[in-house]
Every structure is written in C-alpha cells, then in structure tokens.
Write a protein that holds these residues in place. Sequence first.
Motif, PDB file in Angstrom:
ATOM      1  N   ASP A   1       9.377   4.289  -0.405  1.00  0.00           N
ATOM      2  CA  ASP A   1       8.994   3.233   0.537  1.00  0.00           C
ATOM      3  C   ASP A   1       7.668   2.603   0.127  1.00  0.00           C
ATOM      4  O   ASP A   1       7.480   1.387   0.225  1.00  0.00           O
ATOM      5  CB  ASP A   1       8.876   3.811   1.954  1.00  0.00           C
ATOM      6  CG  ASP A   1      10.231   4.183   2.541  1.00  0.00           C
ATOM      7  OD1 ASP A   1      11.260   3.818   1.948  1.00  0.00           O
ATOM      8  OD2 ASP A   1      10.252   4.845   3.599  1.00  0.00           O
ATOM      9  N   LYS A   2       6.743   3.430  -0.345  1.00  0.00           N
ATOM     10  CA  LYS A   2       5.426   2.930  -0.755  1.00  0.00           C
ATOM     11  C   LYS A   2       5.546   2.014  -1.968  1.00  0.00           C
ATOM     12  O   LYS A   2       4.887   0.969  -2.047  1.00  0.00           O
ATOM     13  CB  LYS A   2       4.507   4.107  -1.069  1.00  0.00           C
ATOM     14  CG  LYS A   2       3.069   3.713  -1.367  1.00  0.00           C
ATOM     15  CD  LYS A   2       2.202   4.945  -1.556  1.00  0.00           C
ATOM     16  CE  LYS A   2       0.745   4.560  -1.810  1.00  0.00           C
ATOM     17  NZ  LYS A   2      -0.106   5.766  -1.986  1.00  0.00           N
ATOM     18  N   GLN A   3       6.401   2.397  -2.903  1.00  0.00           N
ATOM     19  CA  GLN A   3       6.611   1.599  -4.113  1.00  0.00           C
ATOM     20  C   GLN A   3       7.221   0.242  -3.765  1.00  0.00           C
ATOM     21  O   GLN A   3       6.814  -0.797  -4.303  1.00  0.00           O
ATOM     22  CB  GLN A   3       7.536   2.381  -5.049  1.00  0.00           C
ATOM     23  CG  GLN A   3       7.527   1.941  -6.494  1.00  0.00           C
ATOM     24  CD  GLN A   3       8.339   2.889  -7.359  1.00  0.00           C
ATOM     25  OE1 GLN A   3       8.985   3.803  -6.855  1.00  0.00           O
ATOM     26  NE2 GLN A   3       8.305   2.670  -8.657  1.00  0.00           N
ATOM     27  N   ILE A   4       8.176   0.250  -2.861  1.00  0.00           N
ATOM     28  CA  ILE A   4       8.795  -1.000  -2.412  1.00  0.00           C
ATOM     29  C   ILE A   4       7.760  -1.872  -1.710  1.00  0.00           C
ATOM     30  O   ILE A   4       7.692  -3.087  -1.926  1.00  0.00           O
ATOM     31  CB  ILE A   4       9.984  -0.705  -1.473  1.00  0.00           C
ATOM     32  CG1 ILE A   4      11.099   0.026  -2.233  1.00  0.00           C
ATOM     33  CG2 ILE A   4      10.530  -1.997  -0.858  1.00  0.00           C
ATOM     34  CD1 ILE A   4      12.171   0.615  -1.339  1.00  0.00           C
ATOM     35  N   ALA A   5       6.935  -1.243  -0.881  1.00  0.00           N
ATOM     36  CA  ALA A   5       5.915  -1.974  -0.128  1.00  0.00           C
ATOM     37  C   ALA A   5       4.940  -2.693  -1.057  1.00  0.00           C
ATOM     38  O   ALA A   5       4.576  -3.849  -0.818  1.00  0.00           O
ATOM     39  CB  ALA A   5       5.159  -1.014   0.789  1.00  0.00           C
ATOM     40  N   VAL A   6       4.523  -2.025  -2.122  1.00  0.00           N
ATOM     41  CA  VAL A   6       3.606  -2.647  -3.084  1.00  0.00           C
ATOM     42  C   VAL A   6       4.264  -3.860  -3.730  1.00  0.00           C
ATOM     43  O   VAL A   6       3.643  -4.917  -3.882  1.00  0.00           O
ATOM     44  CB  VAL A   6       3.178  -1.626  -4.162  1.00  0.00           C
ATOM     45  CG1 VAL A   6       2.413  -2.319  -5.290  1.00  0.00           C
ATOM     46  CG2 VAL A   6       2.314  -0.532  -3.548  1.00  0.00           C
ATOM     47  N   ALA A   7       5.543  -3.722  -4.080  1.00  0.00           N
ATOM     48  CA  ALA A   7       6.251  -4.808  -4.772  1.00  0.00           C
ATOM     49  C   ALA A   7       6.444  -6.034  -3.886  1.00  0.00           C
ATOM     50  O   ALA A   7       6.320  -7.170  -4.348  1.00  0.00           O
ATOM     51  CB  ALA A   7       7.596  -4.306  -5.283  1.00  0.00           C
ATOM     52  N   ILE A   8       6.746  -5.823  -2.604  1.00  0.00           N
ATOM     53  CA  ILE A   8       7.026  -6.961  -1.716  1.00  0.00           C
ATOM     54  C   ILE A   8       5.805  -7.351  -0.877  1.00  0.00           C
ATOM     55  O   ILE A   8       5.905  -8.154   0.043  1.00  0.00           O
ATOM     56  CB  ILE A   8       8.228  -6.668  -0.791  1.00  0.00           C
ATOM     57  CG1 ILE A   8       7.909  -5.539   0.196  1.00  0.00           C
ATOM     58  CG2 ILE A   8       9.470  -6.344  -1.605  1.00  0.00           C
ATOM     59  CD1 ILE A   8       8.991  -5.311   1.240  1.00  0.00           C
ATOM     60  N   LYS A   9       4.650  -6.738  -1.217  1.00  0.00           N
ATOM     61  CA  LYS A   9       3.379  -7.037  -0.534  1.00  0.00           C
ATOM     62  C   LYS A   9       3.470  -6.760   0.969  1.00  0.00           C
ATOM     63  O   LYS A   9       3.161  -7.612   1.816  1.00  0.00           O
ATOM     64  CB  LYS A   9       2.951  -8.480  -0.802  1.00  0.00           C
ATOM     65  CG  LYS A   9       2.669  -8.758  -2.274  1.00  0.00           C
ATOM     66  CD  LYS A   9       2.279 -10.203  -2.511  1.00  0.00           C
ATOM     67  CE  LYS A   9       1.900 -10.435  -3.965  1.00  0.00           C
ATOM     68  NZ  LYS A   9       2.981 -10.092  -4.910  1.00  0.00           N
ATOM     69  N   SER A  10       3.889  -5.548   1.271  1.00  0.00           N
ATOM     70  CA  SER A  10       3.981  -5.109   2.656  1.00  0.00           C
ATOM     71  C   SER A  10       3.284  -3.758   2.769  1.00  0.00           C
ATOM     72  O   SER A  10       2.446  -3.422   1.934  1.00  0.00           O
ATOM     73  CB  SER A  10       5.455  -5.011   3.077  1.00  0.00           C
ATOM     74  OG  SER A  10       5.575  -4.637   4.431  1.00  0.00           O
TER      75      SER A  10
END
Length: 212
Positions: free
Chosen positions: A95-104
């Motif tokens: 979830d953290k990795q996805i958040a960094v990628a989508i700026k969330s």
Amino acid sequence: ALRMVDENVNGFDPYIKPVNENELREPTDKRMFVLAAALKQSYTVTKLYELTKIDRWFLEKFKNIVEYYKVLESINSGSITHEILKSAKQMGFSDKQIAVAIKSTELAVRKLREEFKITPFVKQIDTVAAEWPASTNYLYLTYNGSTHDLQFPGEFIMVLGSGVYRIGSSVEFDWCAVGCLRELKNQHKKTIMVNYNPETVSTDYDMSDRLY
C-alpha cells in the motif's frame, strides 16, 4: 523480500540508486536498486543480462514490476480503478509503494482497497507436492486467490515475531516469542505465530497452531 530485509525501502524501487553499469556488474546487496533504476531508464533485458548475468526470466519479471510502476505513476489518487489497484496488489506492491507512485498516503490507499474489497486470502503451503492433501500449518497471504484454505473460528492468540536477524544480533529476540508460545500452550491456548524469518525456533511447525 526487499521490504522484509530492510524496513526503510518500499520494494523494488527505481529511485534509491542511480544507474551505474559498474555496480550492475558486481553482485552486492544494493545492486537490485541499480537494476530497478536501469529498467526505469529503458535498459533492455538483453543489455542487463550482459551486464549482470542474471537469468533473463528473472529480468523479465523485474521489468514487469517497473513497467507497472510507470502505470501507477501515470495516474493520480482520484482516478485509480479497482482493476489497477487489484493488479498492483497481485504483483506484490505494498500500500505504501502504491501511495508513493500515485502521490497519496498509505492510509488512503488502504482505505480505498478495503472499500474495493481487495483483501488477501489465506493459503496453505503444499509441502507434499500435491501427492495428497496438505495438512501443514504453514500459511501465507496472497491476493492471487479466490478462497481461503481454512476456517477462522476465533479464540486464537497472535504472537508477533521479531523478523529478520542481522549478523551481530542475538537469538534471544526469537526466544522471547518461543517462551510466549510455550507458556500459552501450557495454558491450553491456541496460538498464531507471525514471523518472516524461517530459520528460527519460533517458526518450527510444532511451535504454534497456525504459522504465518
């Protein structure tokens, strides 16, 4: 695996190290991040094979991760769909990795994932190569499933392990978990062990009722 070894990294991250062909030639604990950066800069699998001698099959898998990272970076937090998020989880993105990628934020991604009902399934590791039904208590979570392999009756007590050890640390950390499991067993309590270090006493098959 990268996240388990070092809690300070988000996974196969192309932004940790710059591309350096000399570093690609030498196998080190940081080469994976140089490899990620090279794939992000469109190095071909053939070129990377020549530099690293890593089997092309693995290089193709690494390439898939970086290509999907680019997909995530091309969208924003307000437009991520169920399918994109589910595919990211099935590929192993945190979830953290996805958040960094989508700026969330990690919390926002987790909340969205739960709203989409994208949650992992519990599966048993087949230790008998499908010769007969597996009955081990070795369990893992996966987003690439559709059903659980076991029931959840409740009344279990979860013990959290200390994870990976580095040279110089002591097995006393694991013995804390072992002592806890044994005392709970003496009190006739059912236990769940959660640990990602396989070479420890706490992860022996007979130490707990369920081992994740």
